[in-house]
Write a protein that holds these residues in place. Structure first.
Motif, PDB file in Angstrom:
ATOM      1  N   TYR A  15      -6.435   0.433  -5.598  1.00 38.55           N
ATOM      2  CA  TYR A  15      -5.899   1.778  -5.794  1.00 38.55           C
ATOM      3  C   TYR A  15      -5.917   2.065  -7.289  1.00 38.55           C
ATOM      4  O   TYR A  15      -5.785   1.159  -8.106  1.00 38.55           O
ATOM      5  CB  TYR A  15      -4.459   1.876  -5.284  1.00 38.55           C
ATOM      6  CG  TYR A  15      -4.339   1.982  -3.788  1.00 38.55           C
ATOM      7  CD1 TYR A  15      -3.970   3.173  -3.201  1.00 38.55           C
ATOM      8  CD2 TYR A  15      -4.593   0.897  -2.958  1.00 38.55           C
ATOM      9  CE1 TYR A  15      -3.847   3.291  -1.819  1.00 38.55           C
ATOM     10  CE2 TYR A  15      -4.474   0.998  -1.594  1.00 38.55           C
ATOM     11  CZ  TYR A  15      -4.097   2.205  -1.023  1.00 38.55           C
ATOM     12  OH  TYR A  15      -3.985   2.314   0.333  1.00 38.55           O
TER      13      TYR A  15
ATOM     14  N   TYR B  37      -6.359   5.586  -3.106  1.00 39.04           N
ATOM     15  CA  TYR B  37      -7.268   4.538  -2.630  1.00 39.04           C
ATOM     16  C   TYR B  37      -8.618   4.695  -3.309  1.00 39.04           C
ATOM     17  O   TYR B  37      -9.146   5.800  -3.420  1.00 39.04           O
ATOM     18  CB  TYR B  37      -7.418   4.634  -1.110  1.00 39.04           C
ATOM     19  CG  TYR B  37      -8.469   3.716  -0.554  1.00 39.04           C
ATOM     20  CD1 TYR B  37      -8.181   2.382  -0.318  1.00 39.04           C
ATOM     21  CD2 TYR B  37      -9.751   4.175  -0.293  1.00 39.04           C
ATOM     22  CE1 TYR B  37      -9.140   1.528   0.189  1.00 39.04           C
ATOM     23  CE2 TYR B  37     -10.723   3.330   0.214  1.00 39.04           C
ATOM     24  CZ  TYR B  37     -10.416   2.000   0.448  1.00 39.04           C
ATOM     25  OH  TYR B  37     -11.377   1.165   0.934  1.00 39.04           O
TER      26      TYR B  37
ATOM     27  N   ARG C 122       0.836  -1.203   0.000  1.00 37.80           N
ATOM     28  CA  ARG C 122       0.000   0.000   0.000  1.00 37.80           C
ATOM     29  C   ARG C 122       0.871   1.254   0.000  1.00 37.80           C
ATOM     30  O   ARG C 122       0.577   2.220  -0.703  1.00 37.80           O
ATOM     31  CB  ARG C 122      -0.937  -0.004   1.204  1.00 37.80           C
ATOM     32  CG  ARG C 122      -1.980  -1.101   1.118  1.00 37.80           C
ATOM     33  CD  ARG C 122      -2.871  -1.148   2.314  1.00 37.80           C
ATOM     34  NE  ARG C 122      -3.859  -0.081   2.212  1.00 37.80           N
ATOM     35  CZ  ARG C 122      -4.965  -0.036   2.947  1.00 37.80           C
ATOM     36  NH1 ARG C 122      -5.208  -0.975   3.831  1.00 37.80           N
ATOM     37  NH2 ARG C 122      -5.814   0.953   2.794  1.00 37.80           N
TER      38      ARG C 122
END
Length: 67
Positions: A62, A48, A38
């Motif tokens: 994402y 996101y 992430r």
């Protein structure tokens, strides 16, 4: 593993996707608990988008849109 290789690969992939393939956007996903992935996505400019279930496991999606 904290050497920047994943970020370099992500940025090179983004360049190919936008500069050579003329994609409108690029999507990346990972398990919602994978903080390292992430972080790479966020450092590379991805934002996101949403949570999904993939293979019956929680993932996050994402997206990065073309400039």
């Amino acid at each position: 593993w904290n050497e920047g290789i994943a970020t370099e690969l992500a940025e090179a992939s983004i360049a190919v996707g936008f500069d050579h393939l003329a994609l409108d956007s690029i999507v990346a996903y990972t398990l919602d608990t994978n903080e390292a992935s992430r972080r790479v996505m966020e450092k590379s400019g991805f934002g996101y988008e949403r949570r999904v279930r993939h293979l019956d496991l929680p993932h996050v999606v994402y997206r990065l849109s073309a400039p």
